[in-house]
Design a protein around this motif. Structure first.
Motif, mmCIF file in Angstrom:
data_model
loop_
_atom_site.group_PDB
_atom_site.id
_atom_site.type_symbol
_atom_site.label_atom_id
_atom_site.label_comp_id
_atom_site.label_asym_id
_atom_site.label_seq_id
_atom_site.Cartn_x
_atom_site.Cartn_y
_atom_site.Cartn_z
ATOM 1 N N TYR A 61 46.679 52.089 31.151
ATOM 2 C CA TYR A 61 46.918 52.866 29.929
ATOM 3 C C TYR A 61 47.592 52.036 28.841
ATOM 4 O O TYR A 61 47.890 52.552 27.761
ATOM 5 C CB TYR A 61 47.748 54.114 30.245
ATOM 6 N N GLY A 62 47.879 50.777 29.136
ATOM 7 C CA GLY A 62 48.467 49.881 28.134
ATOM 8 C C GLY A 62 49.886 50.228 27.748
ATOM 9 O O GLY A 62 50.315 49.928 26.642
ATOM 10 N N GLU A 63 50.646 50.827 28.667
ATOM 11 C CA GLU A 63 52.010 51.259 28.351
ATOM 12 C C GLU A 63 53.098 50.335 28.885
ATOM 13 O O GLU A 63 54.271 50.542 28.602
ATOM 14 C CB GLU A 63 52.236 52.683 28.878
ATOM 15 N N HIS A 64 52.733 49.335 29.678
ATOM 16 C CA HIS A 64 53.720 48.413 30.269
ATOM 17 C C HIS A 64 54.821 49.173 30.993
ATOM 18 O O HIS A 64 55.997 48.838 30.896
ATOM 19 C CB HIS A 64 54.323 47.490 29.213
ATOM 20 N N ASP A 65 54.430 50.197 31.749
ATOM 21 C CA ASP A 65 55.416 51.076 32.389
ATOM 22 C C ASP A 65 55.641 50.817 33.869
ATOM 23 O O ASP A 65 56.550 51.401 34.463
ATOM 24 C CB ASP A 65 55.032 52.538 32.185
ATOM 25 N N CYS A 66 54.865 49.918 34.483
ATOM 26 C CA CYS A 66 55.001 49.693 35.912
ATOM 27 C C CYS A 66 54.306 48.392 36.280
ATOM 28 O O CYS A 66 53.249 48.080 35.723
ATOM 29 C CB CYS A 66 54.361 50.860 36.677
ATOM 30 N N ALA A 67 54.901 47.644 37.200
ATOM 31 C CA ALA A 67 54.246 46.439 37.712
ATOM 32 C C ALA A 67 54.962 45.971 38.969
ATOM 33 O O ALA A 67 56.121 46.314 39.215
ATOM 34 C CB ALA A 67 54.231 45.327 36.674
ATOM 35 N N VAL A 68 54.242 45.181 39.747
ATOM 36 C CA VAL A 68 54.793 44.529 40.933
ATOM 37 C C VAL A 68 54.768 43.032 40.651
ATOM 38 O O VAL A 68 53.775 42.505 40.145
ATOM 39 C CB VAL A 68 53.957 44.856 42.189
ATOM 40 N N VAL A 104 58.850 42.814 44.096
ATOM 41 C CA VAL A 104 59.726 43.706 43.337
ATOM 42 C C VAL A 104 58.839 44.588 42.462
ATOM 43 O O VAL A 104 57.815 44.144 41.944
ATOM 44 C CB VAL A 104 60.691 42.870 42.458
ATOM 45 N N LEU A 105 59.230 45.826 42.307
ATOM 46 C CA LEU A 105 58.496 46.766 41.470
ATOM 47 C C LEU A 105 59.438 47.327 40.419
ATOM 48 O O LEU A 105 60.594 47.624 40.721
ATOM 49 C CB LEU A 105 57.956 47.904 42.346
ATOM 50 N N PHE A 106 58.944 47.427 39.181
ATOM 51 C CA PHE A 106 59.689 48.190 38.181
ATOM 52 C C PHE A 106 58.809 49.321 37.703
ATOM 53 O O PHE A 106 57.587 49.199 37.655
ATOM 54 C CB PHE A 106 60.171 47.317 37.011
ATOM 55 N N LYS A 107 59.440 50.437 37.393
ATOM 56 C CA LYS A 107 58.729 51.638 36.951
ATOM 57 C C LYS A 107 59.560 52.315 35.882
ATOM 58 O O LYS A 107 60.756 52.504 36.062
ATOM 59 C CB LYS A 107 58.519 52.563 38.143
ATOM 60 N N ILE A 108 58.909 52.646 34.775
ATOM 61 C CA ILE A 108 59.591 53.341 33.678
ATOM 62 C C ILE A 108 59.048 54.757 33.605
ATOM 63 O O ILE A 108 57.835 54.969 33.529
ATOM 64 C CB ILE A 108 59.387 52.609 32.332
ATOM 65 N N ASP A 109 59.952 55.726 33.629
ATOM 66 C CA ASP A 109 59.581 57.134 33.499
ATOM 67 C C ASP A 109 60.186 57.688 32.221
ATOM 68 O O ASP A 109 61.172 57.162 31.695
ATOM 69 C CB ASP A 109 60.073 57.933 34.707
#
Length: 123
Positions: free
Chosen positions: A72-79, A87-92
């Motif tokens: 979705y092109g939101e840069h909201d999650c990645a490993v 490591v995983l980051f997730k933005i809610d």
């Protein structure tokens, strides 16, 4: 209605504009720690001060977003790998009171971003 009607084109334009704004706001949080809250899980905390610093530096520097990991092109999650650890980051996106989902993730006046950084095994 045909697939390429002006209404569809306008809706697609609005969706892209909102995704671009969300991406910008997410990058501000992930890269600079501005515009929301950042949390870490016990697994990240257990890496110690230096390990945590390396993880957060890597998360801030991450820029390998693709259509596969960011559809979705939101840069909201990645490993990503840090010192051989996934490591995983997730933005809610929450409302300002952190009670429910944000009514408008592209609008920082109604949205509280929360980024959680965790070991991939903690997800």
């Amino acid at each position: 209605m045909a697939a390429n009607t002006p209404i569809d084109t306008h809706a697609q334009f609005l969706h892209r504009a909102m995704a671009t704004r969300i991406c910008t706001l997410n990058d501000e949080l992930r890269r600079f720690g501005r515009g929301g809250r950042i949390m870490m899980t016990p697994g990240i905390q257990a890496l110690g001060v230096e390990g945590v610093a390396r993880v957060f530096t890597a998360v801030a520097a991450f820029d390998a977003f693709t259509r596969n990991n960011d559809p979705y092109g939101e840069h909201d999650c990645a490993v990503l790998a840090v010192d051989g650890i996934e490591v995983l980051f997730k933005i809610d996106y929450y409302d300002r009171d952190l009670v429910c989902h944000s009514p408008g993730p592209s609008d920082p006046t109604v949205t509280q971003r929360v980024m959680v950084v965790m070991l991939a095994t903690e997800y």
